[in-house]
Design a protein around this motif. Structure first.
Motif, PDB file in Angstrom:
ATOM      1  N   GLY A 113      -0.337  -1.888  -6.019  1.00 40.01           N
ATOM      2  CA  GLY A 113       0.600  -0.801  -6.289  1.00 40.01           C
ATOM      3  C   GLY A 113       0.581  -0.448  -7.761  1.00 40.01           C
ATOM      4  O   GLY A 113       0.230  -1.274  -8.608  1.00 40.01           O
ATOM      5  N   GLN A 114       0.946   0.787  -8.056  1.00 40.89           N
ATOM      6  CA  GLN A 114       0.994   1.237  -9.445  1.00 40.89           C
ATOM      7  C   GLN A 114       2.196   2.152  -9.643  1.00 40.89           C
ATOM      8  O   GLN A 114       2.395   3.095  -8.876  1.00 40.89           O
ATOM      9  CB  GLN A 114      -0.295   1.971  -9.816  1.00 40.89           C
ATOM     10  N   THR A 115       3.000   1.850 -10.652  1.00 34.67           N
ATOM     11  CA  THR A 115       4.123   2.706 -11.022  1.00 34.67           C
ATOM     12  C   THR A 115       3.666   3.709 -12.074  1.00 34.67           C
ATOM     13  O   THR A 115       2.507   3.718 -12.484  1.00 34.67           O
ATOM     14  CB  THR A 115       5.282   1.864 -11.583  1.00 34.67           C
ATOM     15  N   LEU A 116       4.603   4.533 -12.534  1.00 36.97           N
ATOM     16  CA  LEU A 116       4.270   5.511 -13.562  1.00 36.97           C
ATOM     17  C   LEU A 116       4.056   4.867 -14.927  1.00 36.97           C
ATOM     18  O   LEU A 116       3.510   5.500 -15.833  1.00 36.97           O
ATOM     19  CB  LEU A 116       5.375   6.570 -13.669  1.00 36.97           C
ATOM     20  N   ARG A 117       4.493   3.621 -15.071  1.00 40.86           N
ATOM     21  CA  ARG A 117       4.252   2.919 -16.327  1.00 40.86           C
ATOM     22  C   ARG A 117       2.828   2.373 -16.302  1.00 40.86           C
ATOM     23  O   ARG A 117       2.497   1.519 -15.500  1.00 40.86           O
ATOM     24  CB  ARG A 117       5.259   1.775 -16.493  1.00 40.86           C
ATOM     25  N   PRO A 118       1.946   2.865 -17.182  1.00 34.37           N
ATOM     26  CA  PRO A 118       0.525   2.494 -17.100  1.00 34.37           C
ATOM     27  C   PRO A 118       0.283   1.064 -17.539  1.00 34.37           C
ATOM     28  O   PRO A 118       1.064   0.497 -18.306  1.00 34.37           O
ATOM     29  CB  PRO A 118      -0.140   3.484 -18.064  1.00 34.37           C
ATOM     30  N   PRO A 119      -0.804   0.455 -17.061  1.00 32.36           N
ATOM     31  CA  PRO A 119      -1.191  -0.865 -17.561  1.00 32.36           C
ATOM     32  C   PRO A 119      -1.517  -0.774 -19.054  1.00 32.36           C
ATOM     33  O   PRO A 119      -2.033   0.238 -19.520  1.00 32.36           O
ATOM     34  CB  PRO A 119      -2.448  -1.207 -16.751  1.00 32.36           C
TER      35      PRO A 119
ATOM     36  N   GLY B 147      11.903   3.496 -11.973  1.00 34.00           N
ATOM     37  CA  GLY B 147      12.542   4.113 -10.822  1.00 34.00           C
ATOM     38  C   GLY B 147      12.054   5.510 -10.514  1.00 34.00           C
ATOM     39  O   GLY B 147      12.736   6.271  -9.848  1.00 34.00           O
ATOM     40  N   SER B 148      10.885   5.882 -11.020  1.00 31.94           N
ATOM     41  CA  SER B 148      10.371   7.232 -10.797  1.00 31.94           C
ATOM     42  C   SER B 148       9.362   7.306  -9.657  1.00 31.94           C
ATOM     43  O   SER B 148       8.719   8.320  -9.480  1.00 31.94           O
ATOM     44  CB  SER B 148       9.725   7.754 -12.085  1.00 31.94           C
ATOM     45  N   GLY B 149       9.205   6.222  -8.909  1.00 34.27           N
ATOM     46  CA  GLY B 149       8.273   6.211  -7.794  1.00 34.27           C
ATOM     47  C   GLY B 149       7.061   5.356  -8.079  1.00 34.27           C
ATOM     48  O   GLY B 149       6.835   4.919  -9.207  1.00 34.27           O
ATOM     49  N   ARG B 150       6.273   5.111  -7.051  1.00 31.65           N
ATOM     50  CA  ARG B 150       5.076   4.310  -7.195  1.00 31.65           C
ATOM     51  C   ARG B 150       4.073   4.701  -6.127  1.00 31.65           C
ATOM     52  O   ARG B 150       4.413   5.374  -5.142  1.00 31.65           O
ATOM     53  CB  ARG B 150       5.394   2.803  -7.091  1.00 31.65           C
ATOM     54  N   VAL B 151       2.823   4.280  -6.322  1.00 33.11           N
ATOM     55  CA  VAL B 151       1.759   4.527  -5.352  1.00 33.11           C
ATOM     56  C   VAL B 151       1.278   3.183  -4.830  1.00 33.11           C
ATOM     57  O   VAL B 151       0.927   2.297  -5.613  1.00 33.11           O
ATOM     58  CB  VAL B 151       0.579   5.289  -5.993  1.00 33.11           C
ATOM     59  N   SER B 152       1.297   3.021  -3.511  1.00 31.20           N
ATOM     60  CA  SER B 152       0.743   1.825  -2.883  1.00 31.20           C
ATOM     61  C   SER B 152      -0.674   2.145  -2.406  1.00 31.20           C
ATOM     62  O   SER B 152      -0.945   3.253  -1.930  1.00 31.20           O
ATOM     63  CB  SER B 152       1.595   1.379  -1.687  1.00 31.20           C
ATOM     64  N   ILE B 153      -1.544   1.172  -2.541  1.00 30.12           N
ATOM     65  CA  ILE B 153      -2.948   1.348  -2.168  1.00 30.12           C
ATOM     66  C   ILE B 153      -3.376   0.182  -1.287  1.00 30.12           C
ATOM     67  O   ILE B 153      -3.067  -0.975  -1.596  1.00 30.12           O
ATOM     68  CB  ILE B 153      -3.874   1.370  -3.395  1.00 30.12           C
TER      69      ILE B 153
ATOM     70  N   ILE C 214      -0.280   5.544  -0.320  1.00 37.40           N
ATOM     71  CA  ILE C 214       1.026   6.035   0.115  1.00 37.40           C
ATOM     72  C   ILE C 214       1.897   6.206  -1.122  1.00 37.40           C
ATOM     73  O   ILE C 214       1.947   5.323  -1.984  1.00 37.40           O
ATOM     74  CB  ILE C 214       1.714   5.054   1.091  1.00 37.40           C
ATOM     75  N   VAL C 215       2.582   7.337  -1.223  1.00 35.62           N
ATOM     76  CA  VAL C 215       3.490   7.596  -2.334  1.00 35.62           C
ATOM     77  C   VAL C 215       4.906   7.193  -1.936  1.00 35.62           C
ATOM     78  O   VAL C 215       5.390   7.568  -0.856  1.00 35.62           O
ATOM     79  CB  VAL C 215       3.463   9.085  -2.741  1.00 35.62           C
ATOM     80  N   HIS C 216       5.552   6.420  -2.796  1.00 35.88           N
ATOM     81  CA  HIS C 216       6.946   6.040  -2.597  1.00 35.88           C
ATOM     82  C   HIS C 216       7.788   6.745  -3.649  1.00 35.88           C
ATOM     83  O   HIS C 216       7.505   6.642  -4.847  1.00 35.88           O
ATOM     84  CB  HIS C 216       7.114   4.526  -2.723  1.00 35.88           C
ATOM     85  N   ARG C 217       8.808   7.458  -3.212  1.00 32.03           N
ATOM     86  CA  ARG C 217       9.619   8.255  -4.133  1.00 32.03           C
ATOM     87  C   ARG C 217      11.017   7.680  -4.333  1.00 32.03           C
ATOM     88  O   ARG C 217      11.917   8.358  -4.805  1.00 32.03           O
ATOM     89  CB  ARG C 217       9.694   9.698  -3.623  1.00 32.03           C
TER      90      ARG C 217
ATOM     91  N   GLU D 100      13.609   4.373   2.424  1.00 28.03           N
ATOM     92  CA  GLU D 100      12.151   4.497   2.431  1.00 28.03           C
ATOM     93  C   GLU D 100      11.492   3.124   2.323  1.00 28.03           C
ATOM     94  O   GLU D 100      11.905   2.298   1.517  1.00 28.03           O
ATOM     95  CB  GLU D 100      11.708   5.361   1.249  1.00 28.03           C
ATOM     96  N   ARG D 101      10.484   2.889   3.152  1.00 25.98           N
ATOM     97  CA  ARG D 101       9.729   1.638   3.072  1.00 25.98           C
ATOM     98  C   ARG D 101       8.924   1.621   1.785  1.00 25.98           C
ATOM     99  O   ARG D 101       8.331   2.629   1.396  1.00 25.98           O
ATOM    100  CB  ARG D 101       8.810   1.507   4.285  1.00 25.98           C
ATOM    101  N   ARG D 102       8.862   0.465   1.122  1.00 25.89           N
ATOM    102  CA  ARG D 102       8.198   0.373  -0.176  1.00 25.89           C
ATOM    103  C   ARG D 102       6.820  -0.298  -0.094  1.00 25.89           C
ATOM    104  O   ARG D 102       6.260  -0.680  -1.113  1.00 25.89           O
ATOM    105  CB  ARG D 102       9.087  -0.397  -1.162  1.00 25.89           C
TER     106      ARG D 102
END
Length: 201
Positions: free
Chosen positions: A22-28, A48-54, A73-76, A81-83
């Motif tokens: 998973g990756q949030t909007l905060r970059p590595p 808390g701005s969402g994340r992308v699951s891969i 999958i995008v989580h908002r 909502e399932r995370r």
């Protein structure tokens, strides 16, 4: 894994390693250039701005070009909502791989609760082309997909995005480039120390 290689050889199947990230909007964090004494600062969206699951599959078969198949999958952060990926999401990925590879699959994955649930066992039992091998506990070094995530994280280090949809687009772009790199996919498998040929001794 030895049993999985034997099954794959008997069925003329692909061995597909699966893992998720998973990756949030905060970059590595990553190294970058900057003026001496002036640390570069990149503004990013807050928590808390969402994340992308891969979820991804690195797929191997002796004598064939290695493949990488994935879903995002995008989580908002919406209420209820399932995370994470559900059993249905994982089986949809495997169904897509089966269709693309046009052959049986030996899937190798960890002991995530979604992988071993009763619902997942029922979905697996309904697919005679699918055989599951579980990795030992705490053995990420045996899964080449872990190297995919590491490669992805390095490629988006210090990257500022405008929102979760922008993040998903960038991730898809980076993962698509990996799909064309057979040499890279092979190196990820080699790094685990595993081989595809069944042990005949």
């Amino acid at each position: 894994m030895a049993g999985g290689k034997t099954v794959a050889a008997q069925r003329d199947a692909w061995i597909c390693f699966e893992d998720e990230a998973g990756q949030t909007l905060r970059p590595p964090k990553a190294r970058t250039w900057g003026r001496r004494g002036q640390t570069p600062v990149i503004p990013v969206s807050g928590k808390g701005s969402g994340r992308v699951s891969i979820a991804g599959l690195t797929c191997y078969q002796p004598g064939r070009r290695s493949r990488f198949i994935y879903r995002t999958i995008v989580h908002r952060n919406r209420k209820g909502e399932r995370r994470s990926f559900s059993e249905r999401d994982y089986i949809t990925l495997l169904d897509a791989a089966h269709q693309q590879l046009a052959a049986p699959i030996v899937a190798v994955w960890d002991n995530l609760n979604t992988h071993v649930s009763a619902a997942m066992r029922e979905l697996i039992a309904a697919r005679d082309w699918l055989h599951i091998i579980r990795l030992p506990a705490y053995a990420p070094d045996l899964n080449p997909v872990e190297a995919v995530w590491s490669h992805l994280k390095r490629s988006i280090g210090n990257l500022a995005v405008r929102g979760v949809d922008h993040l998903q687009a960038i991730i898809k772009n980076r993962l698509k480039s990996i799909q064309y790199r057979t040499d890279l996919l092979d190196s990820f498998l080699n790094h685990t120390g595993l081989t595809l040929e069944p042990d005949t001794t």
